[in-house]
Design an enzyme around this catalytic site. Structure first.
Site, PDB file in Angstrom:
ATOM      1  N   HIS A   1      -0.649  10.931  -2.928  1.00  0.00           N
ATOM      2  CA  HIS A   1      -1.961  10.565  -2.419  1.00  0.00           C
ATOM      3  C   HIS A   1      -2.846  11.795  -2.196  1.00  0.00           C
ATOM      4  O   HIS A   1      -3.975  11.856  -2.665  1.00  0.00           O
ATOM      5  CB  HIS A   1      -1.832   9.788  -1.109  1.00  0.00           C
ATOM      6  CG  HIS A   1      -3.148   9.407  -0.502  1.00  0.00           C
ATOM      7  ND1 HIS A   1      -3.835  10.233   0.372  1.00  0.00           N
ATOM      8  CD2 HIS A   1      -3.917   8.301  -0.666  1.00  0.00           C
ATOM      9  CE1 HIS A   1      -4.964   9.651   0.728  1.00  0.00           C
ATOM     10  NE2 HIS A   1      -5.041   8.476   0.116  1.00  0.00           N
TER      11      HIS A   1
ATOM     12  N   HIS B   1       0.833  -1.202   0.000  1.00  0.00           N
ATOM     13  CA  HIS B   1       0.000   0.000   0.000  1.00  0.00           C
ATOM     14  C   HIS B   1       0.871   1.255   0.000  1.00  0.00           C
ATOM     15  O   HIS B   1       1.604   1.516   0.951  1.00  0.00           O
ATOM     16  CB  HIS B   1      -0.901  -0.021   1.239  1.00  0.00           C
ATOM     17  CG  HIS B   1      -1.860   1.112   1.328  1.00  0.00           C
ATOM     18  ND1 HIS B   1      -1.969   1.923   2.446  1.00  0.00           N
ATOM     19  CD2 HIS B   1      -2.766   1.583   0.434  1.00  0.00           C
ATOM     20  CE1 HIS B   1      -2.896   2.823   2.244  1.00  0.00           C
ATOM     21  NE2 HIS B   1      -3.405   2.642   1.039  1.00  0.00           N
ATOM     22  N   ARG B   2       0.823   2.018  -1.098  1.00  0.00           N
ATOM     23  CA  ARG B   2       1.664   3.195  -1.312  1.00  0.00           C
ATOM     24  C   ARG B   2       3.156   2.828  -1.226  1.00  0.00           C
ATOM     25  O   ARG B   2       3.979   3.615  -0.760  1.00  0.00           O
ATOM     26  CB  ARG B   2       1.335   4.303  -0.308  1.00  0.00           C
ATOM     27  CG  ARG B   2      -0.132   4.729  -0.323  1.00  0.00           C
ATOM     28  CD  ARG B   2      -0.424   5.823   0.682  1.00  0.00           C
ATOM     29  NE  ARG B   2      -1.859   5.933   0.926  1.00  0.00           N
ATOM     30  CZ  ARG B   2      -2.411   6.686   1.873  1.00  0.00           C
ATOM     31  NH1 ARG B   2      -1.644   7.424   2.650  1.00  0.00           N
ATOM     32  NH2 ARG B   2      -3.721   6.713   2.034  1.00  0.00           N
TER      33      ARG B   2
ATOM     34  N   ASP C   1      -0.957   6.229  -5.892  1.00  0.00           N
ATOM     35  CA  ASP C   1      -1.999   7.196  -6.238  1.00  0.00           C
ATOM     36  C   ASP C   1      -1.427   8.230  -7.193  1.00  0.00           C
ATOM     37  O   ASP C   1      -0.269   8.646  -7.050  1.00  0.00           O
ATOM     38  CB  ASP C   1      -2.502   7.897  -4.975  1.00  0.00           C
ATOM     39  CG  ASP C   1      -2.860   6.912  -3.878  1.00  0.00           C
ATOM     40  OD1 ASP C   1      -3.950   6.331  -3.951  1.00  0.00           O
ATOM     41  OD2 ASP C   1      -2.025   6.719  -2.963  1.00  0.00           O
TER      42      ASP C   1
ATOM     43  N   GLU D   1       0.702  -0.502  -4.848  1.00  0.00           N
ATOM     44  CA  GLU D   1      -0.442   0.396  -4.994  1.00  0.00           C
ATOM     45  C   GLU D   1       0.062   1.823  -4.871  1.00  0.00           C
ATOM     46  O   GLU D   1       0.843   2.147  -3.954  1.00  0.00           O
ATOM     47  CB  GLU D   1      -1.477   0.105  -3.901  1.00  0.00           C
ATOM     48  CG  GLU D   1      -2.790   0.882  -4.041  1.00  0.00           C
ATOM     49  CD  GLU D   1      -2.782   2.233  -3.347  1.00  0.00           C
ATOM     50  OE1 GLU D   1      -3.664   3.050  -3.653  1.00  0.00           O
ATOM     51  OE2 GLU D   1      -1.881   2.487  -2.520  1.00  0.00           O
TER      52      GLU D   1
ATOM     53  N   ASP E   1      -0.065  -2.512   4.526  1.00  0.00           N
ATOM     54  CA  ASP E   1       1.123  -1.738   4.866  1.00  0.00           C
ATOM     55  C   ASP E   1       2.239  -2.647   5.373  1.00  0.00           C
ATOM     56  O   ASP E   1       3.383  -2.222   5.472  1.00  0.00           O
ATOM     57  CB  ASP E   1       0.793  -0.705   5.952  1.00  0.00           C
ATOM     58  CG  ASP E   1      -0.183   0.358   5.469  1.00  0.00           C
ATOM     59  OD1 ASP E   1      -0.031   0.804   4.321  1.00  0.00           O
ATOM     60  OD2 ASP E   1      -1.090   0.722   6.226  1.00  0.00           O
TER      61      ASP E   1
ATOM     62  N   LYS F   1      -6.836   9.760  -8.615  1.00  0.00           N
ATOM     63  CA  LYS F   1      -7.414  10.611  -7.567  1.00  0.00           C
ATOM     64  C   LYS F   1      -7.825  11.955  -8.167  1.00  0.00           C
ATOM     65  O   LYS F   1      -7.087  12.936  -8.081  1.00  0.00           O
ATOM     66  CB  LYS F   1      -6.376  10.849  -6.463  1.00  0.00           C
ATOM     67  CG  LYS F   1      -5.979   9.630  -5.666  1.00  0.00           C
ATOM     68  CD  LYS F   1      -6.986   9.369  -4.571  1.00  0.00           C
ATOM     69  CE  LYS F   1      -6.472   8.313  -3.600  1.00  0.00           C
ATOM     70  NZ  LYS F   1      -7.437   8.044  -2.523  1.00  0.00           N
TER      71      LYS F   1
ATOM     72  N   GLU G   1      -4.138   4.083  -8.718  1.00  0.00           N
ATOM     73  CA  GLU G   1      -5.415   4.689  -8.337  1.00  0.00           C
ATOM     74  C   GLU G   1      -5.472   6.138  -8.786  1.00  0.00           C
ATOM     75  O   GLU G   1      -4.628   6.958  -8.409  1.00  0.00           O
ATOM     76  CB  GLU G   1      -5.660   4.602  -6.827  1.00  0.00           C
ATOM     77  CG  GLU G   1      -7.005   5.203  -6.440  1.00  0.00           C
ATOM     78  CD  GLU G   1      -7.402   4.963  -4.994  1.00  0.00           C
ATOM     79  OE1 GLU G   1      -8.431   5.522  -4.572  1.00  0.00           O
ATOM     80  OE2 GLU G   1      -6.683   4.238  -4.283  1.00  0.00           O
TER      81      GLU G   1
END
Length: 605
Positions: A402, A360-361, A389, A387, A578, A464, A462
């Site tokens: 993000h 995640h990120r 953003d 992942e 995470d 945004k 993703e």
């Protein structure tokens, strides 16, 4: 210790009836009422014209007058059903206090008559206390039917990450805790004295005055006691498995025998703890209730059993019925637990080998989020996916970030659409995390795609949107097309229209709809090739339906060992986390054995 003896004394008098009632209650919950309540909810959706619910359409669904009326009635029915359990337990404990033995028929009759009082106008506050206040505070006083209600992990993570919100959350919990302690004896007054719930709350507040600290300590001690008891049972089961495993070592079936013995032992231990959990909790409260009343010289009013003379023949018949209910319910609950276990085993064999982990990120626990350092670390930790953003700068560049504002991660209070990338690339995106990452830059999506191609890792991109972009989706699609990266990425968004625009740009791109709430026939959302759903919303049926439609399900954001194993059990396709290391290790262990078997192996060596 003296209070514990008195608690056990209350339970001992009518323990058979309590066990029979709780087993019957759980049997009906599993087989009748839970499916019935969901069926009613589905009916509400159908009547109001909704085939599915997402975060984008939940508000208009909820404000529909028909929905509000139907949900209020549904919540009232749930409160009544929950009060059947609470009322029955308080009734049996009160009869035990008087030294009277009750049968199952008497208990059911009293508890149902007591529960239907929820529909009276002056008792409407029971809805709030039973369905919202008690489950979220979880002081061990919730009925088994509502004890599984919890705050989603992603909401808790968001609150914990924000200092002000965390302070407000803790303050709100503290206030609600005080409120619950004030109303702790309201159910006893409501059930035993037949007063309205408003009057019961008033009496409870008066009774608990100057006793809240002691009452809280007693309830916390109760939960601690239960944890200790179950922990002891777990340890006993493991050592029993090791002992039996030693006997069968020569037959080469140590793992099978050990795991089977541990599972059966733990399943029945869990069943016993589950059956007596609510009675034990309310026995503790009853002891405090009677003790405070005596201390204040307040008259103790007892419940009436709706008496009728029992002939010896009728008594034998009731006794036989209770035994039958006990056996059937115990068998059903045990088979249910066993079927769940079997489902876990088959699921792990079929799906665990292909289950993937998304960082995640990037490796955001070890490095500043959405930076090349985080992406390199994710690769090093063995993540299958990253992942990230993406935002669009003022000059139309697609970069990785993000937030729509640079304040949190780069220390500059400007929005993403207010700066050109030539300015953005000079920002320090690492120092907010740790000074050792000073100088880490905000990368372009094109850079990350090249990194992913060179290192054989896939990207979860993703989008945004802030509302200030120009051809945002087209530019993302063009970057993917330029590198021929269709097979190694998915484009995701929490806004369904974004996915539709992505598909109109390039149908070869795999799209994923990110949902914090998902219910109903979400497979009808044709622009979504797959779904990324907040973990607490995911159910076994949802996974089955999505898989049967040929689509995949991603679970986010899953950070605890318990939740990771739950996602493995549900057979999700991708865990977004995470903690990449924990997720990878958990999946590996699930493929080879179960956790208990690992303990057994360790103890036997």
């Amino acid at each position: 210790m003296e209070k514990m003896k008195r608690v056990m004394g209350l339970i001992r008098v009518n323990w058979r009836t309590m066990a029979g009632f709780e087993l019957l209650y759980k049997l009906l919950s599993i087989s009748v009422f839970t499916p019935l309540f969901w069926g009613i909810f589905n009916g509400i959706m159908k009547v109001t014209g909704y085939e599915y619910l997402t975060i984008e359409n939940i508000l208009p669904f909820l404000v529909n007058p028909l929905t509000l009326a139907a949900l209020l009635l549904l919540f009232a029915c749930m409160a009544v059903y929950t009060m059947v359990d609470i009322g029955a337990v308080i009734f049996l404990l009160d009869q035990s206090y008087q030294g009277n033995k009750m049968n199952l028929v008497q208990t059911l009759k009293f508890s149902v008559q007591n529960a239907v009082k929820v529909f009276q106008r002056e008792n409407i506050a029971i809805l709030f206390v039973v369905l919202f206040l008690i489950p979220f505070l979880n002081l061990g006083v919730a009925s088994s039917y509502i004890s599984s209600i919890s705050v989603p992990e992603f909401i808790l993570d968001f609150i914990i990450g924000n200092g002000k919100l965390l302070f407000l959350f803790i303050a709100a919990l503290a206030l609600l805790e005080v409120l619950l302690l004030r109303w702790l004896y309201a159910f006893h007054y409501f059930t035993l004295e037949g007063c309205s719930f408003k009057e019961a709350r008033r009496k409870s507040s008066a009774l608990s005055r100057k006793n809240k600290g002691k009452d809280l300590a007693a309830l916390l001690g109760l939960q601690f006691f239960f944890y200790i008891v179950y922990f002891i049972l777990v340890i006993l089961g493991i050592f029993l498995a090791v002992f039996l495993g030693g006997l069968f070592t020569k037959l080469k079936i140590l793992g099978i025998v050990s795991a089977s013995v541990v599972w059966v032992f733990l399943a029945y231990s869990l069943l016993i703890v589950s059956v007596f959990g609510t009675p034990f909790s309310y026995a503790c409260i009853s002891i405090l209730f009677y003790g405070h009343k005596k201390k204040k010289q307040e008259r103790i009013v007892h419940s009436r059993a709706g008496g009728f003379e029992e002939s010896r023949k009728r008594k034998k018949l009731f006794h036989a019925v209770e035994i039958a209910v006990f056996i059937v319910s115990a068998a059903f609950c045990s088979l249910y637990l066993y079927s769940v276990y079997n489902h876990k085993v088959s699921v792990q064999i079929e799906y665990a080998r292909t289950m993937e982990v998304t960082a995640h990120r990037g490796a955001s626990v070890s490095c500043p989020e959405n930076t090349m350092a985080a992406f390199r670390k994710a690769k090093e930790l063995g993540a299958d996916w990253i992942e990230l953003d993406v935002q669009q700068s003022r000059d139309g560049q697609i970069f990785v970030m993000h937030d729509t504002n640079f304040k949190r991660t780069a220390g500059v209070d400007k929005n993403t659409w207010e700066m050109d990338y030539s300015e953005i690339k000079k920002l320090d995106a690492g120092s907010f995390f740790d000074r050792s990452f000073a100088g880490e830059r905000v990368p372009l999506l094109a850079e990350v795609i090249l990194f992913a191609k060179e290192n054989g890792i896939k990207l979860n991109i993703e989008i945004k949107p802030s509302g200030h972009e120009q051809e945002f989706e087209k530019k993302v699609a063009d970057l993917i097309k330029a590198e021929g990266f269709w097979d190694n990425c998915v484009v995701t968004s929490q806004i369904y229209e974004v996915l539709e625009r992505v598909k109109s740009c390039d149908k070869r791109i795999q799209t994923v709809y990110v949902m914090s709430l998902a219910y109903g026939e979400i497979n009808r959302l044709s622009a979504a090739d797959h779904f990324s759903i907040e973990a607490t919303s995911i159910t076994e049926k949802m996974v089955s339906d999505i898989h049967n439609s040929g689509k995949k399900i991603y679970a986010w954001t899953v950070n605890t060992e318990e939740n990771i194993y739950h996602m493995i059990d549900l057979s999700v396709d991708n865990i977004i986390t995470d903690n990449v290391t924990l997720a990878k290790e958990s999946i590996y262990l699930s493929k080879t054995s179960n956790v208990i078997a690992e303990y057994v192996k360790w103890l036997s060596e």
